[in-house]
Design an enzyme around this catalytic site. Structure first.
Site, PDB file in Angstrom:
ATOM      1  NE  ARG A  72      -3.480  -0.175   2.718  1.00  0.00           N
ATOM      2  CZ  ARG A  72      -3.877  -0.735   3.874  1.00  0.00           C
ATOM      3  NH1 ARG A  72      -3.542  -0.191   5.035  1.00  0.00           N
ATOM      4  NH2 ARG A  72      -4.609  -1.820   3.882  1.00  0.00           N
ATOM      5  NE  ARG A 141      -2.178   1.584   9.822  1.00  0.00           N
ATOM      6  CZ  ARG A 141      -3.037   0.578   9.620  1.00  0.00           C
ATOM      7  NH1 ARG A 141      -3.906   0.637   8.628  1.00  0.00           N
ATOM      8  NH2 ARG A 141      -3.050  -0.480  10.414  1.00  0.00           N
ATOM      9  CB  CYS A 427     -13.353  -4.001   1.996  1.00  0.00           C
ATOM     10  SG  CYS A 427     -13.954  -5.669   2.307  1.00  0.00           S
ATOM     11  CB  CYS A 433      -8.601  -9.332   2.783  1.00  0.00           C
ATOM     12  SG  CYS A 433      -8.548  -8.914   4.541  1.00  0.00           S
TER      13      CYS A 433
HETATM   14 FE1  SF4 Z   1     -12.565  -6.286   4.047  1.00  0.00          FE
HETATM   15 FE2  SF4 Z   1     -10.311  -7.472   4.822  1.00  0.00          FE
HETATM   16 FE3  SF4 Z   1     -10.907  -4.970   5.634  1.00  0.00          FE
HETATM   17 FE4  SF4 Z   1     -12.264  -7.097   6.568  1.00  0.00          FE
HETATM   18  S1  SF4 Z   1     -10.091  -6.612   6.894  1.00  0.00           S
HETATM   19  S2  SF4 Z   1     -13.133  -5.140   5.911  1.00  0.00           S
HETATM   20  S3  SF4 Z   1     -12.361  -8.382   4.734  1.00  0.00           S
HETATM   21  S4  SF4 Z   1     -10.466  -5.661   3.524  1.00  0.00           S
END
Ligand code: SF4
Length: 512
Positions: A72, A141, A427, A433
């Site tokens: 990132r 961040r 997301c 993830c």
């Molecule tokens: Fe989405 Fe992963 Fe963030 Fe959970 S941690 S909200 S699954 S990107």
């Protein structure tokens, strides 16, 4: 659990930060070892401070773990030059999965990078004069700032303040340069490394992450109240006269854990812009000194503020920043949306708000944006917290040429998305993830198509409804301020949350 419970044991993360306060871990040694296909769990924790998470492709888990890295960028206010866009575009093609993922905090993520690509990718980001330092980890961040140049000339001053705060709150460790630029493993036992203490963060940094945003009413385009620290710009006659300070917001919660909850920040006072860095440091060090280091699920500033109170927070800020907060000034937010299409900026130039479906720049849109970045090097590429791109600084002639180029690539500049798609956000979740419990980015567009049909049948086809989804309750797409949100519980199963508002100033509630 009270945040001042001194009998509880610090978390493992606290122990490893204290043991290696430069945050070097053994990252450089693992990178240099061709036999190692992944990082240890402790190094994965250190990697976050350097802007990367180790993940594995969850679509492929049945055939064994394929380790991949997410990287990132740290891009204060989401502002990139056209040249930097070209660098990021190249890196996504060369090392990532050929997509650029715009994040909900005005940054760009690369997905699917293998271990051998990690160092060259981060080195090239640094060569472009951006960074990945502190893009993740127990530190401040990416600092957000309203990107749209349409409402007030004071935006540039607000952006400058956001940049200043980002610089002032960056960790000072030399491990970042050592690993990613020099390719050298620091000796963690050397006295200068073992005894390193960051002048702001101390030796164990923050108990968990810390988020800052700058908003300019009436546009709440980064959901300012979801930040640990929010600055609401107070503008009179195009002049920034100061900021209303808000503290203690945050989205993350855990399923089945009532002690965790989303919270909106409290507005605790007003101060003048010359104190913005002092105030930022004051709030950050409140988190550093009072955050819960014994339970990472309870380690956010929002719990400190919820448990100790607004009056306490105001006194702490006054003492630490050497100011006296004045009563907050009146302000009003009316929208969270980006301006899509072409619009005039306050400096007379043009800007184009470009809808990016689920924040994923790919295929024809990626190719076209690359061509624009090469042909119009004076443009700014601004990332929005709604996961869109704003092309700023265009002349009349640029406007016509950019429109022609995009239209030739079948990328629309007008009527780019239906009203529900334009107001949606998800997301990444699966397959990258590691925390995803259910699909999000891959599922939401099709679901919105179905919701649109229902809305049309109900005569609601012209209504904007802010719809968001996340694959888990951590809330990266800020679901708990959406009007309608889907929060993943298990494969194919979601909680439905209802009742946020159009200006991002109200929490929703679980419905089913
Ligand atoms: Fe989405 Fe992963 Fe963030 Fe959970 S941690 S909200 S699954 S990107």
């Amino acid at each position: 659990m009270a945040t001042n419970d001194t009998s509880a044991k610090p978390t493992h993360n606290e122990e490893i930060k204290a043991a290696i306060p430069t945050l070097a871990g053994s990252i450089a040694a693992t990178i240099a070892d061709p036999a190692a296909d992944h990082f240890s769990e402790d190094d994965n924790q250190f990697l976050k401070f350097h802007g990367s998470y180790q993940q594995d492709d969850r679509d492929l888990r049945k055939t064994g773990k394929k380790y991949i890295m997410m990287i990132r960028g740290r891009i204060p206010g989401g502002v990139m030059t056209a040249k930097q866009w070209c660098v990021f575009d190249d890196l996504a093609t060369q090392y990532g999965n050929n997509t650029l993922r715009i994040t909900t905090r005005q940054s760009i993520q690369f997905h699917g990078v293998v271990k051998s690509g990690l160092r060259p990718l981060i080195a090239k980001i640094n060569e472009s004069l951006l960074s990945t330092l502190a893009a993740c980890g127990d530190v401040n961040r990416n600092v957000m700032a309203s990107p749209t140049p349409a409402y007030t000339k004071a935006r540039e001053q607000v952006y400058a303040d956001a940049h200043q705060v980002a610089l002032a709150l960056a960790p000072q460790t030399k491990a970042y340069h050592s690993i990613w630029i020099d390719g050298v493993q620091l000796d963690n036992e050397a006295a200068e490394n073992k005894n390193f203490v960051d002048r702001l963060y101390g030796e164990t940094y923050l108990p968990r992450k810390f988020k800052i945003g700058f908003a300019i009413p009436p546009v709440n385009d980064m959901d300012i109240f979801t930040n640990c620290l929010g600055f609401i710009a107070i503008v009179e006659n195009d002049q920034l006269i100061g900021y209303n300070l808000c503290v203690g917001g945050g989205m993350g919660r855990s399923h089945g854990n009532e002690a965790t909850y989303p919270r909106l920040a409290d507005v605790i006072g007003f101060f003048t812009p010359n104190k913005v860095v002092d105030v930022a440091k004051a709030v950050l060090t409140i988190h550093r000194d009072f955050g819960d280091r014994t339970d990472r699920k309870h380690a956010r500033l929002k719990y400190v503020i919820a448990e100790r109170g607004v009056e306490w927070a105001r006194n702490e800020v006054n003492q630490r920043a050497g100011i006296t907060l004045a009563p907050a000034k009146p302000y009003k937010f009316t929208t969270t949306a980006d301006l899509l299409g072409w619009h005039k900026a306050t400096d007379g130039k043009w800007f184009l708000g470009l809808f990016v479906n689920m924040g994923r720049v790919k295929d024809a849109q990626k190719t076209a944006l690359r061509q624009i970045a090469e042909k119009f090097p004076h443009l700014e590429f601004r990332l929005s917290a709604n996961q869109n791109v704003i092309l700023a600084n265009a002349s009349d002639a640029d406007k016509a040429a950019i429109t022609a180029l995009l239209n030739a690539a079948a990328v629309k500049t007008e009527n780019q998305a239906t009203i529900l798609h334009a107001a949606s956000m998800a997301c990444p979740s699966l397959p990258t993830c590691g925390l995803g419990l259910a699909e999000s980015e891959r599922y939401l567009p099709g679901l919105i198509d179905r919701i649109e049909k229902v809305c049309a049948d109900l005569g609601l086809g012209r209504e904007e409804i802010i719809i968001r989804s996340t694959g888990c309750p951590n809330g990266c797409a800020r679901p708990y301020v959406a009007e309608l949100a889907f929060v993943g519980k298990a494969p194919g199963r979601y909680q439905v949350w209802l009742g946020g508002d159009a200006s991002g100033t109200r929490l929703n509630r679980i419905w089913k």
